[in-house]
Design an enzyme around this catalytic site. Structure first.
Site, mmCIF file in Angstrom:
data_model
loop_
_atom_site.group_PDB
_atom_site.id
_atom_site.type_symbol
_atom_site.label_atom_id
_atom_site.label_comp_id
_atom_site.label_asym_id
_atom_site.label_seq_id
_atom_site.Cartn_x
_atom_site.Cartn_y
_atom_site.Cartn_z
ATOM 1 N N ARG A 122 -9.128 41.447 -93.264
ATOM 2 C CA ARG A 122 -9.826 42.036 -94.414
ATOM 3 C C ARG A 122 -9.318 41.423 -95.705
ATOM 4 O O ARG A 122 -8.180 40.961 -95.781
ATOM 5 C CB ARG A 122 -9.631 43.557 -94.423
ATOM 6 N N ASN B 175 -10.301 44.924 -79.784
ATOM 7 C CA ASN B 175 -9.953 44.749 -81.197
ATOM 8 C C ASN B 175 -8.546 45.324 -81.435
ATOM 9 O O ASN B 175 -8.300 46.502 -81.168
ATOM 10 C CB ASN B 175 -11.004 45.485 -82.049
ATOM 11 N N GLU C 107 -13.368 38.494 -87.017
ATOM 12 C CA GLU C 107 -14.288 39.263 -87.872
ATOM 13 C C GLU C 107 -13.971 38.961 -89.320
ATOM 14 O O GLU C 107 -12.804 39.015 -89.729
ATOM 15 C CB GLU C 107 -14.080 40.756 -87.643
ATOM 16 N N HIS D 228 -18.514 49.483 -81.979
ATOM 17 C CA HIS D 228 -18.055 50.373 -83.050
ATOM 18 C C HIS D 228 -18.065 51.821 -82.573
ATOM 19 O O HIS D 228 -19.089 52.342 -82.165
ATOM 20 C CB HIS D 228 -18.884 50.259 -84.340
ATOM 21 N N HIS E 162 -9.918 41.491 -87.353
ATOM 22 C CA HIS E 162 -10.635 41.452 -88.632
ATOM 23 C C HIS E 162 -9.621 41.225 -89.748
ATOM 24 O O HIS E 162 -8.779 42.078 -90.010
ATOM 25 C CB HIS E 162 -11.351 42.801 -88.821
ATOM 26 N N HIS F 158 -5.666 47.789 -85.220
ATOM 27 C CA HIS F 158 -4.854 48.972 -85.533
ATOM 28 C C HIS F 158 -3.429 48.914 -84.976
ATOM 29 O O HIS F 158 -2.604 49.768 -85.300
ATOM 30 C CB HIS F 158 -5.609 50.243 -85.160
ATOM 31 N N GLU G 7 -24.342 41.382 -83.056
ATOM 32 C CA GLU G 7 -23.573 42.518 -82.530
ATOM 33 C C GLU G 7 -24.203 43.775 -83.116
ATOM 34 O O GLU G 7 -24.239 43.952 -84.337
ATOM 35 C CB GLU G 7 -22.090 42.430 -82.925
HETATM 36 N N1 PXP Z 1 -17.296 45.480 -83.941
HETATM 37 C C1 PXP Z 1 -17.180 45.288 -85.271
HETATM 38 C C2 PXP Z 1 -18.038 44.266 -85.914
HETATM 39 C C3 PXP Z 1 -16.232 46.012 -86.030
HETATM 40 O O1 PXP Z 1 -16.127 45.808 -87.362
HETATM 41 C C4 PXP Z 1 -15.377 46.916 -85.368
HETATM 42 C C5 PXP Z 1 -14.321 47.648 -86.147
HETATM 43 O O2 PXP Z 1 -13.418 46.759 -86.673
HETATM 44 C C6 PXP Z 1 -15.533 47.064 -83.986
HETATM 45 C C7 PXP Z 1 -16.513 46.363 -83.296
HETATM 46 C C8 PXP Z 1 -14.667 47.994 -83.201
HETATM 47 O O3 PXP Z 1 -14.876 49.300 -83.631
HETATM 48 P P1 PXP Z 1 -13.858 50.437 -83.175
HETATM 49 O O4 PXP Z 1 -12.539 50.079 -83.737
HETATM 50 O O5 PXP Z 1 -14.457 51.670 -83.758
HETATM 51 O O6 PXP Z 1 -13.868 50.426 -81.671
#
Ligand code: PXP
Length: 259
Positions: free
Chosen positions: A52, A14, A77, A201, A50, A17, A158
């Site tokens: 947002r 992901n 996402e 997550h 994602h 960030h 998930e």
């Molecule tokens: N899976 C989903 C559905 C999420 O919303 C996120 C965070 O955006 C992640 C995985 C990844 O989480 P993290 O950034 O804490 O590794």
């Protein structure tokens, strides 16, 4: 089951960030697309982003760039809103992961309540599948949520690992084991129902091995920790190390030799 027979586990990176850092100054650096290419070269099987509602990190243009230029699947996402549905249907990402979204939260803080949102979510799932995306539900490891996801036609669930990771930070071994048991039971239940099982997550090098060791979990999605580690070691080494930790947990070296 011998080590060699276990289904491979994919790593989805992901890159939200990277966009958070870029947006702190405006402009174009660092570019999430460049990060996605580096992550893929280092062993990521797919890229997650994602978009947002408040566009706090990933932008519409990022999604268009990723969809156009990625050489691996894009996992988009999204909240189950009409706006996001229209964007997803125009890009047709490989997969769409439906997540709950509240403006005031720092990250996705809980799983989607598929039971409560069933009517609306059924329409979203069907529209996304009609255009050709796979659809995933980001849910708590709860059997009723899995059954509801199956009922509305989702392809994938998930499972939220955030609670386990918070317990790990608090060093609460008994509660961690309880939550892990819940995730294992949920994985088996979802797999038996014919759903593909992903998890994610809050995962780190320390918390990932137990999830890499669950046969039914075929994909992990990891973001914040890897982008944070990239500051110290570089993104490529961080992704490579995560891949190595996952592989060692799933296919331990001593079993690989005897398999
Ligand atoms: N899976 C989903 C559905 C999420 O919303 C996120 C965070 O955006 C992640 C995985 C990844 O989480 P993290 O950034 O804490 O590794």
């Amino acid at each position: 089951m011998s080590a060699g027979q276990r289904p491979r586990q994919r790593l989805g990176v992901n890159i939200d960030h990277v966009a958070t850092i870029r947006n702190a100054r405006g402009g174009a650096h660092p570019d999430p697309l460049r990060a996605a290419h580096i992550a893929i070269d280092a062993g990521a099987d797919g890229i997650t982003a994602h978009l947002r509602e408040d566009r706090r990190h990933i932008s519409d243009k990022d999604i268009a760039n990723l969809k156009e230029q990625l050489t691996r699947p894009l996992n988009f996402e999204m909240a189950a809103t009409d706006e996001m549905l229209a964007i997803a249907c125009s890009h047709v990402p490989h997969a769409c992961c439906l997540v709950p979204e509240r403006r005031e939260e720092r990250t996705t803080e809980g799983g989607l309540d598929v039971r409560v949102g069933q009517n609306h979510l059924t329409r979203c799932v069907s529209e996304l599948k009609n255009v050709g995306s796979r659809v995933s539900m980001f849910i708590e490891p709860d059997l009723a949520q899995i059954d509801a996801s199956h009922r509305i036609g989702a392809d994938v669930v998930e499972l939220h690992t955030g609670h386990y990771c918070e317990l790990a930070l608090a060093n609460d071994a008994a509660a961690m084991q309880q939550e892990l048991d819940r995730i294992i039971a949920a994985s088996k239940h979802a797999h038996a129902a014919g759903l593909e099982v992903h998890a994610g997550h809050g995962l780190t090098y320390t918390t990932v091995p137990v999830f890499a060791d669950i046969d039914e979990v075929v994909e992990l999605n990891i973001g914040h920790f890897l982008i944070g580690e990239a500051i110290f070691s570089g993104l490529s080494p961080a992704v490579r190390q995560m891949r190595q930790v996952m592989d060692e947990a799933r296919y331990p070296t001593h079993l690989r030799r005897s398999a």
